[in-house]
Every structure is written in C-alpha cells, then in structure tokens.
Design a protein around this motif. Structure first.
Motif, mmCIF file in Angstrom:
data_model
loop_
_atom_site.group_PDB
_atom_site.id
_atom_site.type_symbol
_atom_site.label_atom_id
_atom_site.label_comp_id
_atom_site.label_asym_id
_atom_site.label_seq_id
_atom_site.Cartn_x
_atom_site.Cartn_y
_atom_site.Cartn_z
ATOM 1 N N THR A 83 0.825 -1.213 0.000
ATOM 2 C CA THR A 83 0.000 0.000 0.000
ATOM 3 C C THR A 83 0.858 1.261 0.000
ATOM 4 O O THR A 83 1.509 1.577 -0.967
ATOM 5 N N THR A 121 8.669 -3.104 -5.948
ATOM 6 C CA THR A 121 7.487 -2.320 -5.564
ATOM 7 C C THR A 121 6.192 -2.948 -6.075
ATOM 8 O O THR A 121 5.189 -2.263 -6.247
ATOM 9 N N ASN A 139 3.905 -4.638 -4.713
ATOM 10 C CA ASN A 139 2.710 -4.518 -3.873
ATOM 11 C C ASN A 139 2.476 -3.097 -3.355
ATOM 12 O O ASN A 139 1.561 -2.878 -2.560
ATOM 13 N N GLU A 169 1.331 0.756 -3.634
ATOM 14 C CA GLU A 169 0.387 1.559 -4.412
ATOM 15 C C GLU A 169 0.706 3.055 -4.330
ATOM 16 O O GLU A 169 0.479 3.797 -5.280
ATOM 17 N N ASP A 170 1.201 3.496 -3.192
ATOM 18 C CA ASP A 170 1.426 4.924 -2.976
ATOM 19 C C ASP A 170 2.864 5.161 -2.523
ATOM 20 O O ASP A 170 3.279 4.722 -1.454
ATOM 21 N N ASN A 219 1.474 -1.576 -10.282
ATOM 22 C CA ASN A 219 0.516 -1.423 -9.189
ATOM 23 C C ASN A 219 0.569 -0.041 -8.537
ATOM 24 O O ASN A 219 -0.322 0.320 -7.776
ATOM 25 N N VAL A 220 1.623 0.708 -8.812
ATOM 26 C CA VAL A 220 1.745 2.032 -8.215
ATOM 27 C C VAL A 220 0.757 2.983 -8.872
ATOM 28 O O VAL A 220 0.741 3.140 -10.095
ATOM 29 N N THR A 221 -0.065 3.614 -8.052
ATOM 30 C CA THR A 221 -1.078 4.527 -8.589
ATOM 31 C C THR A 221 -0.903 5.964 -8.104
ATOM 32 O O THR A 221 -1.460 6.884 -8.681
ATOM 33 N N LYS A 222 -0.129 6.146 -7.013
ATOM 34 C CA LYS A 222 0.066 7.490 -6.472
ATOM 35 C C LYS A 222 1.542 7.807 -6.382
ATOM 36 O O LYS A 222 2.292 7.138 -5.669
ATOM 37 N N SER A 264 -1.283 7.658 -13.845
ATOM 38 C CA SER A 264 -0.547 7.446 -12.601
ATOM 39 C C SER A 264 0.819 8.111 -12.653
ATOM 40 O O SER A 264 1.287 8.700 -11.671
#
Length: 374
Positions: A234, A257, A259, A261-262, A285-288, A316
């Motif tokens: 996360t 990275t 897993n 997301e931010d 998976n990184v969105t932020k 992203s």
C-alpha cells in the motif's frame, strides 16, 4: 518421634514455598528504570533484567516501568494505548498528536532524558516490540550498551527513534530484524543524525517503511541496496526519504514495488540528490506518485535500466520528473539494452545537445545508450 515431626514440618514448609503465588516472590523481569541525574534536571533511562517484585513494575512506580511484551499489529495506527512505553508518556507520541490534536490534548517532546543505558543483563530479554521506545526524546544524546538489546523476536520498530534530534549516530548494526514487520518512521526526525548503518537489515517481512528516514537532513548516504521490499504494501514507501536534504546519491536497484500503491513524496526535498539507481523501481501497481521527486533539482544522473514504465498508466505517472533537468542542463539518463526509447518521444536539440522531454523532466541519454545521430 521428635525427628519424624521435624521432617514432616520441613516437608510442609517446602511444599508451602513451592506453591506460594509468584506475585509475592521476587522474580526477574525486564524493566526500564528512570532515574534523575545528579544535576537534578536530566534523567537516565536504564534497561535491565532485574530481580524485583512484579508490583514495582506498575506504571511509573518508583521510576520502574515494565517492558510490555505485546505487539498490536503491523499497522501503527491501530496500536492500542497500552502498547506504548510508559516511560515516554502517551502524549509524547506522534500517534497521540495525530489522534488527539483536534481535541486540544497536549503534545510535547521529552526534554529530560539525556542518556539511555542497556546493561548486560538485558541481553536476556526478548521484547516483541520496540515501537516508540525513544519517540520524541529530543535531548537524548547517548545510547550505551545497545549491543545488549536482543531484537530477534521484535516485530514492530515503528517510531523507535522518531524525533531524537540530538543523536548524531545510532549503532543498529547488531539488530536482528528478521521478524520485523513495521519500520514506519523508525528514524524520522533525527535531524542531527550523520551516520546510520542499516546495510545488514533483513527486511524480508517488512510491510511498512513509510517515512522511515524522513527529515534525516544530515545524512549524506543511506545504504539500502540490500533491502528486500517484496512484502512492502500500500503506502509503505510514502515519504520514505523525504527531506533528506544532504543525501547525494542512493541505490534502490533491489527495490521491488510490486505490492506498493502509494510512494508519494518518497524523495521530496532531497535537494542535494545528484544520482539515483532505480531500474526496478516503479511497477504497474503504483497509482500514487505525487511529488515523488519534488525539489530534487540537482538530480544529474538517473540509472533506469530496462524499466520504461510501459506497464504503468499515464494517469498514474503524470509528470513525476517535473523539475528534473533543464533545457540547458538536462539530466543524464542511463537505460538498459531492452529499454523502449520510443517512450521518450521526440528528440530535440539545444545548442548542439540532444535532449528529450519526458514525464515533465529534461533528459539526455549517456554515450553508452544514445542513438546514433541521423
């Protein structure tokens, strides 16, 4: 006859002692003892494995604080109050500030504890959490005998040294971190810290590293090349190196990275950073990634390997390299042989120098990877 009576009496006494309640007997337990120094103002916190009645280890009684051998979970925000060490006081913790600020409850650093001592007997202790142990001890200048702290069973190191802004070095080379799950804000706010060796940390089970070194603005080097981040989840890298204003280079080649997301503000305000290796850094998976390289204006070289971010959505990515390089002085980009150079877009020329405008930054390919000019 008398001899038989004496034997019976001795047997009765022995059996009685054997079954006496343990609370009435002196037993060895790990405790932290807070004592005022000779100056009458400052204090020393001593960790010992002492033979003392359990009753003396109640909250603050006679300056003795029991080591609470509990671990409340991987997420520091879910820690219960009684999981925090009593010698620093609940109101001193960053968790308390965040949770109680709006209710007007005081938050302040401890300005009395100047020395921490781990005596040899404490090597027998096996704490499962060292979270908050030295949180906001703003006048702490020395930690002695830290080699007597056995961390083999420790799962939580959250905020362990947070706000120790008078420590210039911390010897954690002997830490066994094989079971640690949470290192969030572990060294954050250690403004005077000039030396920290975490190269031997085993981070295979760590799920949270957010803000781990945030505000360590005297550190010029942090060797995290051996960090295993496969289980970090996360927002576990949020602000991890933020405000490390003296950091000049870093190698995160081994960071996984998958897993995460931010990772917003991960290197924000690293204003002295000139070189970074990040070939496996950003995954799909990184969105932020807000402000990830904010104010990293001195960044002159990035090794990105074969990671062309092709699996990451453009929404992203945004302008994650905004502020890096200029049209007159582009940042040098080193890529691998499988890097898709088409993602860089059109090649431009300024004063005879080729450059690319990519994700908000200005880049030039180094000689080993640059295309032959037409």
């Amino acid at each position: 006859m008398k001899q038989k009576q004496i034997v019976r009496m001795l047997a009765f006494v022995a059996i009685t002692l054997l079954f006496m309640p343990m609370r009435s007997m002196a037993v060895k337990i790990p405790v932290a003892i807070l004592r005022t120094n000779a100056d009458g103002k400052t204090k020393t916190l001593t960790f010992t494995y002492a033979e003392r009645p359990k009753v003396f280890a109640r909250r603050g009684q006679n300056g003795i604080h029991r080591i609470q051998n509990v671990y409340k979970g991987r997420d520091y925000e879910n820690y219960e109050l009684n999981a925090e060490p009593t010698w620093i006081g609940f109101h001193n913790t960053i968790w308390a500030r965040d949770q109680l600020y709006e209710r007007g409850i005081s938050y302040y650093p401890d300005k009395t504890i100047t020395t921490v001592v781990f005596d040899k007997s404490f090597a027998q202790a096996r704490p499962v959490s060292t979270s908050y142990w030295f949180c906001n001890l703003s006048k702490l200048k020395a930690i002695k005998g830290i080699e007597n702290l056995n961390t083999s069973n420790v799962k939580g190191m959250t905020f362990m040294f947070y706000g120790c802004d008078n420590l210039d070095s911390i010897d954690v080379r002997g830490f066994n971190t094989a079971n640690v799950e949470n290192m969030a804000c572990m060294f954050a706010g250690c403004y005077k810290l000039t030396n920290i060796d975490v190269s031997g940390f085993n981070t295979a089970n760590v799920v949270d590293m957010d803000c781990m070194f945030q505000g360590c603005d005297k550190l010029t080097n942090i060797d995290v090349s051996g960090f295993n981040t496969v289980n970090v989840i996360t927002a576990g890298m949020y602000g991890m190196f933020g405000q490390c204003t003296s950091l000049n280079s870093i190698d995160i080649s081994g960071f996984n990275t998958t897993n995460v997301e931010d990772m917003s503000f991960m290197f924000s305000d690293c204003s002295s950073l000139t070189d970074i290796k990040m070939p496996n850094f950003i995954s799909s998976n990184v969105t932020k990634m807000e402000g990830i390289f904010e104010k990293c204006t001195k960044l002159a070289h990035i090794y990105i390997g074969n990671n062309d971010f092709s699996g990451v959505s453009s929404s992203s990515l945004g302008d994650i390299f905004k502020g890096i390089g200029t049209i007159d002085k582009p940042c040098e980009l080193t890529v691998g042989p499988l890097f898709d150079k088409s993602v860089l877009g059109n090649r431009h020329t300024n004063n005879g120098q080729d450059f690319y405008r990519w994700l908000g930054g200005y880049f030039t390919l180094d000689n080993s990877t640059a295309d032959a000019r037409p």
